[in-house]
Structure formats: structure tokens, C-alpha cells
Motif scaffolding. Structure first.
Motif, PDB file in Angstrom:
ATOM      1  N   SER A  33      42.792  37.691  48.359  1.00  0.00           N
ATOM      2  CA  SER A  33      43.008  38.209  47.017  1.00  0.00           C
ATOM      3  C   SER A  33      43.795  37.206  46.174  1.00  0.00           C
ATOM      4  O   SER A  33      44.427  36.291  46.686  1.00  0.00           O
ATOM      5  CB  SER A  33      43.791  39.516  47.112  1.00  0.00           C
ATOM      6  N   CYS A  34      43.726  37.367  44.872  1.00  0.00           N
ATOM      7  CA  CYS A  34      44.516  36.525  43.978  1.00  0.00           C
ATOM      8  C   CYS A  34      45.027  37.392  42.830  1.00  0.00           C
ATOM      9  O   CYS A  34      44.655  38.554  42.688  1.00  0.00           O
ATOM     10  CB  CYS A  34      43.701  35.345  43.456  1.00  0.00           C
ATOM     11  N   ASP A  35      45.873  36.824  41.987  1.00  0.00           N
ATOM     12  CA  ASP A  35      46.455  37.618  40.907  1.00  0.00           C
ATOM     13  C   ASP A  35      45.462  37.924  39.788  1.00  0.00           C
ATOM     14  O   ASP A  35      45.764  38.688  38.887  1.00  0.00           O
ATOM     15  CB  ASP A  35      47.700  36.948  40.352  1.00  0.00           C
ATOM     16  N   TYR A  36      44.259  37.380  39.831  1.00  0.00           N
ATOM     17  CA  TYR A  36      43.247  37.659  38.808  1.00  0.00           C
ATOM     18  C   TYR A  36      42.239  38.717  39.240  1.00  0.00           C
ATOM     19  O   TYR A  36      41.313  39.020  38.516  1.00  0.00           O
ATOM     20  CB  TYR A  36      42.483  36.387  38.442  1.00  0.00           C
ATOM     21  N   THR A  37      42.378  39.261  40.434  1.00  0.00           N
ATOM     22  CA  THR A  37      41.392  40.203  40.946  1.00  0.00           C
ATOM     23  C   THR A  37      41.453  41.542  40.213  1.00  0.00           C
ATOM     24  O   THR A  37      42.537  42.026  39.907  1.00  0.00           O
ATOM     25  CB  THR A  37      41.558  40.419  42.467  1.00  0.00           C
ATOM     26  N   PRO A  38      40.299  42.125  39.915  1.00  0.00           N
ATOM     27  CA  PRO A  38      40.295  43.456  39.303  1.00  0.00           C
ATOM     28  C   PRO A  38      40.458  44.560  40.351  1.00  0.00           C
ATOM     29  O   PRO A  38      40.521  45.726  40.014  1.00  0.00           O
ATOM     30  CB  PRO A  38      38.920  43.531  38.647  1.00  0.00           C
ATOM     31  N   TYR A  39      40.523  44.174  41.615  1.00  0.00           N
ATOM     32  CA  TYR A  39      40.637  45.136  42.707  1.00  0.00           C
ATOM     33  C   TYR A  39      42.068  45.137  43.225  1.00  0.00           C
ATOM     34  O   TYR A  39      42.878  44.295  42.873  1.00  0.00           O
ATOM     35  CB  TYR A  39      39.674  44.773  43.839  1.00  0.00           C
TER      36      TYR A  39
END
Length: 80
Positions: A33-39
Motif C-alpha cells: 500500500s501507499c499513501d495515495y491508495t483509495p483503499y
């Protein structure tokens, strides 16, 4: 939470089509995951707080299979 198919086509062509777009052939894909994920945030081996999984029994790439790989393959096809 998803873009329309028309917008998706426009975005993908704008980035990856070598004739009508930018012709990108290289991407940066974060591991996990990353800080731009919509999840919700996730990792490849999610376990409960304070738990460990040294044997990687909970290891899974299912998020990639469902959410990333189809778009990566689509980008490769468009880029030629």
C-alpha cells in the motif's frame, strides 16, 4: 469510487499510447500500500496488531492481482 470507462480510456491512452499520448513505457509501482491508495492500507502479509507471521502464512498478492496487475497489463498493451 471508480472512474467511468470513458475517463479510464482517456487517461490510459493519454499516458501510454505511443502515437496519441505520451508513450510512457516505464512505471513506478509501490510495493504494498501507499499513501495515495483509495483503499484501506494493506501489506503483503497483514496480521493483527502485535501478531507475527514469520512463516508468511498470511502472505498474499491478491490486492495486486485484483487491483494493479490488470491495469499494468493494459498499460503494457497500449504502449506496444
Amino acid at each position: 469510487d471508480q472512474m467511468s470507462p470513458d475517463v479510464y480510456e482517456q487517461v490510459m491512452n493519454s499516458y501510454f499510447d505511443p502515437e496519441d499520448g505520451l508513450g510512457y513505457t516505464f512505471l513506478r509501482v509501490p510495493m504494498g500500500s501507499c499513501d495515495y491508495t483509495p483503499y484501506n492500507s494493506w501489506s503483503y502479509d497483514d496480521v493483527g496488531r502485535g501478531d507475527t507471521d514469520f512463516d508468511l502464512d498470511s502472505f498474499s498478492i491478491q490486492n495486486d492481482v485484483e487491483r494493479r496487475i490488470p491495469h499494468i497489463l493494459d498499460a503494457q498493451e497500449r504502449a506496444g
